[in-house]
Design a protein around this motif. Structure first.
Motif, PDB file in Angstrom:
ATOM      1  N   ALA A  34       0.773  -1.193  -0.363  1.00 57.47           N
ATOM      2  CA  ALA A  34       0.484  -0.122   0.168  1.00 57.47           C
ATOM      3  C   ALA A  34       0.541   1.549  -0.313  1.00 57.47           C
ATOM      4  CB  ALA A  34      -1.030  -0.151   1.226  1.00 57.47           C
ATOM      5  N   ASP A  91       4.134   4.256  13.970  1.00 57.88           N
ATOM      6  CA  ASP A  91       2.799   3.960  12.985  1.00 57.88           C
ATOM      7  C   ASP A  91       2.572   3.151  13.653  1.00 57.88           C
ATOM      8  OD1 ASP A  91       3.538   1.235  13.104  1.00 57.88           O
ATOM      9  OD2 ASP A  91       5.554   1.310  12.798  1.00 57.88           O
ATOM     10  N   VAL A  92       0.866   2.930  13.174  1.00 55.44           N
ATOM     11  CA  VAL A  92      -0.529   2.950  13.622  1.00 55.44           C
ATOM     12  C   VAL A  92      -0.274   1.098  14.100  1.00 55.44           C
ATOM     13  CG1 VAL A  92      -2.678   1.258  12.839  1.00 55.44           C
ATOM     14  CG2 VAL A  92      -1.961   3.562  12.253  1.00 55.44           C
ATOM     15  N   MET A  93       0.680   0.119  13.247  1.00 54.19           N
ATOM     16  CA  MET A  93       0.592  -1.574  13.765  1.00 54.19           C
ATOM     17  C   MET A  93       1.951  -1.637  15.171  1.00 54.19           C
ATOM     18  SD  MET A  93      -1.024  -2.881  12.461  1.00 54.19           S
ATOM     19  CE  MET A  93      -1.056  -4.920  13.258  1.00 54.19           C
ATOM     20  N   TYR A 117      -6.022  -6.495   6.958  1.00 54.71           N
ATOM     21  CA  TYR A 117      -4.970  -6.184   6.847  1.00 54.71           C
ATOM     22  C   TYR A 117      -4.160  -7.008   7.305  1.00 54.71           C
ATOM     23  CZ  TYR A 117      -0.767  -3.467   7.477  1.00 54.71           C
ATOM     24  OH  TYR A 117       0.363  -2.913   7.364  1.00 54.71           O
ATOM     25  N   PHE A 120      -3.099  -7.447  10.917  1.00 56.31           N
ATOM     26  CA  PHE A 120      -3.556  -7.550  12.097  1.00 56.31           C
ATOM     27  C   PHE A 120      -4.174  -9.417  12.723  1.00 56.31           C
ATOM     28  CE2 PHE A 120      -7.474  -4.168  12.088  1.00 56.31           C
ATOM     29  CZ  PHE A 120      -6.878  -3.652  11.652  1.00 56.31           C
ATOM     30  N   CYS A 166     -11.713  -2.177  11.749  1.00 56.48           N
ATOM     31  CA  CYS A 166     -10.471  -1.673  10.949  1.00 56.48           C
ATOM     32  C   CYS A 166     -11.396  -0.295   9.717  1.00 56.48           C
ATOM     33  CB  CYS A 166     -10.254  -2.350  10.177  1.00 56.48           C
ATOM     34  SG  CYS A 166      -9.111  -1.526   8.480  1.00 56.48           S
ATOM     35  N   ASN A 170      -9.647  -1.869   5.075  1.00 56.92           N
ATOM     36  CA  ASN A 170      -8.836  -2.563   4.482  1.00 56.92           C
ATOM     37  C   ASN A 170      -8.599  -4.199   4.051  1.00 56.92           C
ATOM     38  OD1 ASN A 170      -6.313  -3.496   2.598  1.00 56.92           O
ATOM     39  ND2 ASN A 170      -5.368  -2.477   4.211  1.00 56.92           N
ATOM     40  N   ASP A 198      -8.616   1.289  14.114  1.00 60.78           N
ATOM     41  CA  ASP A 198      -7.708   1.986  13.164  1.00 60.78           C
ATOM     42  C   ASP A 198      -9.023   2.842  11.885  1.00 60.78           C
ATOM     43  OD1 ASP A 198      -6.429   2.416  10.446  1.00 60.78           O
ATOM     44  OD2 ASP A 198      -5.454   0.492  10.906  1.00 60.78           O
ATOM     45  N   ILE A 200      -6.932   4.573   9.747  1.00 62.23           N
ATOM     46  CA  ILE A 200      -5.508   5.192   8.789  1.00 62.23           C
ATOM     47  C   ILE A 200      -5.594   5.293   7.583  1.00 62.23           C
ATOM     48  CG2 ILE A 200      -4.626   2.572   7.857  1.00 62.23           C
ATOM     49  CD1 ILE A 200      -1.644   3.919   8.920  1.00 62.23           C
ATOM     50  N   HIS A 201      -7.094   4.678   6.554  1.00 63.02           N
ATOM     51  CA  HIS A 201      -7.289   5.435   5.386  1.00 63.02           C
ATOM     52  C   HIS A 201      -8.763   6.501   5.801  1.00 63.02           C
ATOM     53  CE1 HIS A 201      -4.809   1.878   3.573  1.00 63.02           C
ATOM     54  NE2 HIS A 201      -5.431   1.224   4.624  1.00 63.02           N
ATOM     55  N   SER A 232       0.079   8.360   6.936  1.00 60.74           N
ATOM     56  CA  SER A 232       0.787   7.867   6.176  1.00 60.74           C
ATOM     57  C   SER A 232       0.440   7.198   4.495  1.00 60.74           C
ATOM     58  CB  SER A 232       1.804   6.649   6.877  1.00 60.74           C
ATOM     59  OG  SER A 232       0.907   5.984   7.511  1.00 60.74           O
ATOM     60  N   LYS A 233      -0.733   6.638   5.233  1.00 61.98           N
ATOM     61  CA  LYS A 233      -1.913   6.492   4.095  1.00 61.98           C
ATOM     62  C   LYS A 233      -2.417   7.433   3.016  1.00 61.98           C
ATOM     63  CE  LYS A 233      -0.759   3.086   4.579  1.00 61.98           C
ATOM     64  NZ  LYS A 233       0.121   1.904   3.958  1.00 61.98           N
TER      65      LYS A 233
HETATM   66  C1  PLP Z   1      -5.342  -0.848   7.894  1.00 65.22           C
HETATM   67  C2  PLP Z   1      -3.931  -0.665   7.871  1.00 65.22           C
HETATM   68  N1  PLP Z   1      -3.433  -0.568   9.005  1.00 65.22           N
HETATM   69  C3  PLP Z   1      -2.350   0.270   9.416  1.00 65.22           C
HETATM   70  C4  PLP Z   1      -1.624   0.260   8.031  1.00 65.22           C
HETATM   71  C5  PLP Z   1       0.316  -0.030   8.888  1.00 65.22           C
HETATM   72  O1  PLP Z   1       0.098   1.680   8.855  1.00 65.22           O
HETATM   73  P1  PLP Z   1       1.558   2.061   9.938  1.00 65.22           P
HETATM   74  O2  PLP Z   1       2.703   1.997   8.654  1.00 65.22           O
HETATM   75  O3  PLP Z   1       1.353   3.324  10.077  1.00 65.22           O
HETATM   76  O4  PLP Z   1       1.804   0.587  10.820  1.00 65.22           O
HETATM   77  C6  PLP Z   1      -1.875  -0.080   7.287  1.00 65.22           C
HETATM   78  C7  PLP Z   1      -1.307   0.178   6.139  1.00 65.22           C
HETATM   79  O5  PLP Z   1      -1.832  -0.514   4.653  1.00 65.22           O
HETATM   80  C8  PLP Z   1      -3.462  -0.186   6.871  1.00 65.22           C
HETATM   81  O6  PLP Z   1      -3.725  -0.867   5.979  1.00 65.22           O
END
Ligand code: PLP
Length: 381
Positions: A34, A91-93, A117, A120, A166, A170, A198, A200-201, A232-233
């Motif tokens: 992604a 980062d989110v993860m 994703y 997860f 999510c 994703n 989450d 992020i999108h 980041s996305k």
């Molecule tokens: C739903 C989701 N969460 C987390 C991430 C990863 O994000 P990060 O790089 O901030 O951990 C992505 C990356 O594509 C994602 O699609």
């Protein structure tokens, strides 16, 4: 394409050294991970370069990140966030993993909605937690929905301690309504599960869909949940390592503060994210316009070249979830597309059992490269 996005010229893209451009040999067109192919938003490079020019490469300071995200959330998402509840994370993860470790006992179950994703599904195992699947419901048109019965059944299992939602989703590109989010919140409340969302999108919700930030709900769980997001996305800067955690409660804030050392973002990422949320909005609008066009273009290309492939246009982001089961290429059609078509798409089975026979195609690029990706996929058959 809008001038802000550049041209996505392949020779230029191949000069990038990120995962997308280094994982496969040069005869493979990458459309898996992604990352988008557009030029960087013009405000982000100078923000990072200005720091580099004065040797400003130390540890991160939150700086204006809280205010920048809060202003973006208020203006673009309709969510009033207290900047004091906003925390930088790498980062989110990593943010999710740290919070899961803090709020759930070892051995507990984390509920997720496959197809979902892939991290997860494996990341929390590193911390001794296990995944409990609550698959999404899917209709005949290939549209996905949260399934209250599946979520309830998962949350009622012994040891289920958290629900990771999510939103937008994703790989399906689904944007959940207020009613769907409230249903999920009700179930977490009923079963006493921690809710982790989450988002992020969220900056990439496309025309026609209305994104509801979880924190904007008038629901008790909004005051208890943790929301994770990032520039980041939306602005394609995952390599700069900065995400955002928003704590719903004072307790949540205390937890994030206590673990600050384990959650250090990159300083340059914080600066880049502030620039994105603040000044990067015209670029984001250009990207959204292009993604809107791209998702429709893909529908036409599939009709023409791969009519047996099922595709429901995403409501958000730049990922297309393609049902290739009718092609009879086995559990993992991506292997055939790579081997015979020289195009790398995401492996469906990585997203869970529900991804068998599916692939994920990245459409965060130019119409020309999407056309080429579909041509290569069709040539593999
Ligand atoms: C739903 C989701 N969460 C987390 C991430 C990863 O994000 P990060 O790089 O901030 O951990 C992505 C990356 O594509 C994602 O699609």
């Amino acid at each position: 394409m809008d001038a802000l996005l550049g041209t996505c010229s392949l020779p230029q893209l191949r000069r990038r050294r990120s995962a997308k451009w280094r994982t496969y040999p040069d005869d493979v067109l990458p459309a898996f991970v992604a990352e988008m192919d557009f030029d960087l938003a013009p405000q982000i490079g100078p923000a990072v370069a200005a720091a580099l020019a004065i040797g400003d490469c130390g540890y991160p300071h939150k700086g204006a990140l809280g205010e920048a995200y809060a202003a973006f959330a208020a203006d673009r998402l309709g969510w009033d966030v207290d900047p004091g509840r906003v925390y930088p994370i790498p980062d989110v993860m990593t943010g999710l993993a740290e919070v899961v470790e803090a709020v759930t006992p070892p051995g507990s179950g984390i509920v997720v909605n496959p197809p979902v994703y892939p991290p997860f599904r494996f990341r929390f195992g590193f911390y001794g937690r296990r995944i409990i699947d609550a698959p999404l419901a899917r209709d005949e048109a290939g549209r996905y929905d949260l399934d209250p019965a599946a979520i309830g059944a998962a949350l009622s299992q012994p040891g289920a301690a958290a629900y990771l939602l999510c939103s937008p989703h994703n790989p399906t590109g689904s944007v959940w309504s207020a009613g769907q989010l409230e249903m999920a919140a009700d179930l977490c409340q009923r079963y006493g599960a921690v809710l982790l969302v989450d988002e992020i999108h969220a900056p990439l919700v496309l025309p026609g869909a209305r994104f509801v930030p979880f924190g904007s709900l008038r629901h008790e769980m909004a005051g208890q949940a943790f929301v994770f997001t990032s520039a980041s996305k939306g602005w394609n800067i995952p390599g700069l390592k900065c995400g955002v955690a928003v704590a719903g409660s004072e307790q949540g804030c205390a937890l994030l503060e206590e673990r600050a050392e384990a959650l250090l973002a990159a300083h340059l990422g914080v600066l880049a994210s502030v620039a994105a949320f603040t000044d990067g909005r015209p670029w984001l609008d250009a990207a959204l316009g292009q993604l809107d066009e791209n998702r429709a273009l893909l529908a036409g290309l599939l009709r023409e070249h791969l009519p047996a492939v099922g595709y429901a246009q995403p409501q958000a982001s730049f990922l297309a979830w393609l049902d290739c089961r009718a092609l009879e290429l086995g559990d993992d059609p991506s292997a055939v597309f790579l081997d015979r078509g020289r195009v790398a798409v995401g492996r469906g089975p990585d997203f869970g059992n529900e991804g068998h026979g599916f692939v994920r195609l990245n459409i965060g690029t130019s119409p020309a490269l999407i056309t080429e990706a579909v041509r290569r996929m069709a040539s593999a058959l």
